[in-house]
Design a protein around this motif. Structure first.
Motif, PDB file in Angstrom:
ATOM      1  N   TYR A  84       0.803  -1.208  -0.101  1.00 23.27           N
ATOM      2  CA  TYR A  84      -0.056  -0.098  -0.044  1.00 23.27           C
ATOM      3  C   TYR A  84       0.760   1.237   0.015  1.00 23.27           C
ATOM      4  O   TYR A  84       2.111   1.268   0.325  1.00 23.27           O
ATOM      5  N   ARG A  85       0.218   2.453  -0.589  1.00 27.99           N
ATOM      6  CA  ARG A  85       0.894   3.750  -0.552  1.00 27.99           C
ATOM      7  C   ARG A  85      -0.049   4.798   0.041  1.00 27.99           C
ATOM      8  O   ARG A  85      -1.294   4.537  -0.620  1.00 27.99           O
ATOM      9  N   PRO A  86       0.051   5.672   0.971  1.00 25.67           N
ATOM     10  CA  PRO A  86      -0.796   6.690   1.339  1.00 25.67           C
ATOM     11  C   PRO A  86      -1.013   7.528   0.160  1.00 25.67           C
ATOM     12  O   PRO A  86      -0.222   7.720  -0.837  1.00 25.67           O
ATOM     13  N   THR A  87      -2.103   8.142  -0.082  1.00 32.60           N
ATOM     14  CA  THR A  87      -2.577   9.098  -1.218  1.00 32.60           C
ATOM     15  C   THR A  87      -2.137  10.273  -0.947  1.00 32.60           C
ATOM     16  O   THR A  87      -1.660  10.651   0.217  1.00 32.60           O
TER      17      THR A  87
ATOM     18  N   LEU B 166      -1.277  12.166   2.789  1.00 30.85           N
ATOM     19  CA  LEU B 166       0.197  12.673   3.037  1.00 30.85           C
ATOM     20  C   LEU B 166       0.026  14.169   3.493  1.00 30.85           C
ATOM     21  O   LEU B 166       0.620  14.729   4.356  1.00 30.85           O
ATOM     22  N   ALA B 167      -0.697  14.847   2.803  1.00 30.62           N
ATOM     23  CA  ALA B 167      -1.161  16.310   3.073  1.00 30.62           C
ATOM     24  C   ALA B 167      -1.629  16.373   4.586  1.00 30.62           C
ATOM     25  O   ALA B 167      -1.139  17.208   5.029  1.00 30.62           O
ATOM     26  N   ARG B 168      -2.654  15.522   4.795  1.00 32.85           N
ATOM     27  CA  ARG B 168      -3.216  15.789   6.202  1.00 32.85           C
ATOM     28  C   ARG B 168      -2.351  15.430   7.241  1.00 32.85           C
ATOM     29  O   ARG B 168      -2.252  16.006   8.083  1.00 32.85           O
ATOM     30  N   GLN B 169      -1.668  14.416   6.932  1.00 31.21           N
ATOM     31  CA  GLN B 169      -0.481  13.992   7.927  1.00 31.21           C
ATOM     32  C   GLN B 169       0.625  15.294   8.077  1.00 31.21           C
ATOM     33  O   GLN B 169       0.932  15.488   9.360  1.00 31.21           O
ATOM     34  N   ALA B 170       0.908  15.839   7.134  1.00 33.62           N
ATOM     35  CA  ALA B 170       1.939  16.907   7.293  1.00 33.62           C
ATOM     36  C   ALA B 170       1.230  17.909   7.952  1.00 33.62           C
ATOM     37  O   ALA B 170       1.849  18.802   8.625  1.00 33.62           O
TER      38      ALA B 170
ATOM     39  N   ILE C  51      -2.629  -2.015   8.198  1.00 31.14           N
ATOM     40  CA  ILE C  51      -3.336  -2.452   6.945  1.00 31.14           C
ATOM     41  C   ILE C  51      -3.220  -4.074   6.923  1.00 31.14           C
ATOM     42  O   ILE C  51      -2.463  -4.937   7.106  1.00 31.14           O
ATOM     43  N   ARG C  52      -4.599  -4.661   7.046  1.00 27.21           N
ATOM     44  CA  ARG C  52      -4.809  -6.116   6.974  1.00 27.21           C
ATOM     45  C   ARG C  52      -4.159  -6.799   6.099  1.00 27.21           C
ATOM     46  O   ARG C  52      -3.345  -7.730   6.198  1.00 27.21           O
TER      47      ARG C  52
ATOM     48  N   TRP D 255      -7.766   5.947   2.663  1.00 28.25           N
ATOM     49  CA  TRP D 255      -6.485   6.801   2.560  1.00 28.25           C
ATOM     50  C   TRP D 255      -5.258   6.215   1.927  1.00 28.25           C
ATOM     51  O   TRP D 255      -4.303   6.966   1.658  1.00 28.25           O
ATOM     52  N   CYS D 256      -5.450   5.185   1.324  1.00 31.96           N
ATOM     53  CA  CYS D 256      -4.096   4.590   0.584  1.00 31.96           C
ATOM     54  C   CYS D 256      -4.744   3.645  -0.557  1.00 31.96           C
ATOM     55  O   CYS D 256      -5.774   3.443  -0.735  1.00 31.96           O
ATOM     56  N   THR D 257      -3.530   3.447  -1.433  1.00 32.03           N
ATOM     57  CA  THR D 257      -3.886   2.871  -2.587  1.00 32.03           C
ATOM     58  C   THR D 257      -2.982   1.529  -2.874  1.00 32.03           C
ATOM     59  O   THR D 257      -1.944   1.532  -2.104  1.00 32.03           O
TER      60      THR D 257
END
Length: 163
Positions: free
Chosen positions: A36-39, A43-47, A118-119, A142-144
């Motif tokens: 998986y990778r965060p969208t 990433l912007a919300r996390q920042a 992530i399961r 929130w991830c892909t």
């Protein structure tokens, strides 16, 4: 805090640790990024998220080999981004970090440690071995993933009791 039987030392991270922590985090999370990778939005919300967390590092022979963050909520501590360098996995280092977080939770009157995973990474059974239980599961919007049509965000909890 030193775990005498293992030779693992746990301490709070400081600004001089950034390069080593980054290297550990990248090495540990590299295989997960295949799942998986965060969208960009995540990433912007996390920042934008205010950083009120504490980061711990685990050292073996003076080398940082693991790191984890946690932040305090009303009823629990939330563990974030547990990363153990692949060369040091399966040596009890994650358990030592978790024990330290649980001790800190008890010291401030919290009786649970929570985490999200992530399961599809396969981490749920690993955390279950560390006495976590699944308390909620939702679609991880929130991830892909290039390998999975859908991902599942799993919230897990470990009760913390005095011994």
């Amino acid at each position: 805090m030193k775990h005498p039987s293992t030779g693992i030392s746990i301490r709070e991270a400081n600004s001089a640790d950034v390069a080593e922590m980054t290297a550990v985090f990248e090495a540990a999370f590299s295989p997960l990024r295949l799942v998986y990778r965060p969208t960009k939005a995540a990433l912007a919300r996390q920042a934008d998220h205010p950083h009120n967390e504490t980061r711990l590092v685990a050292e073996v022979d003076g080398q940082i080999v693991a790191t984890v963050q946690y932040d305090q909520h009303e009823k629990y501590l939330h563990m974030i981004g547990l990363a153990v360098h692949p060369e040091f996995q399966r040596r009890g280092i994650a358990g030592c970090l978790l024990d330290c977080i649980c001790d800190r939770a008890l010291a401030i009157g919290k009786h649970a440690v929570m985490l999200d995973t992530i399961r599809e990474t396969g981490n749920v059974p690993l955390f279950e071995k560390l006495d976590f239980r699944v308390v909620n599961e939702t679609i991880a919007a929130w991830c892909t993933s290039e390998n999975h049509r859908q991902l599942h965000d799993v919230k897990m909890e470990r009760s913390v009791v005095e011994t």
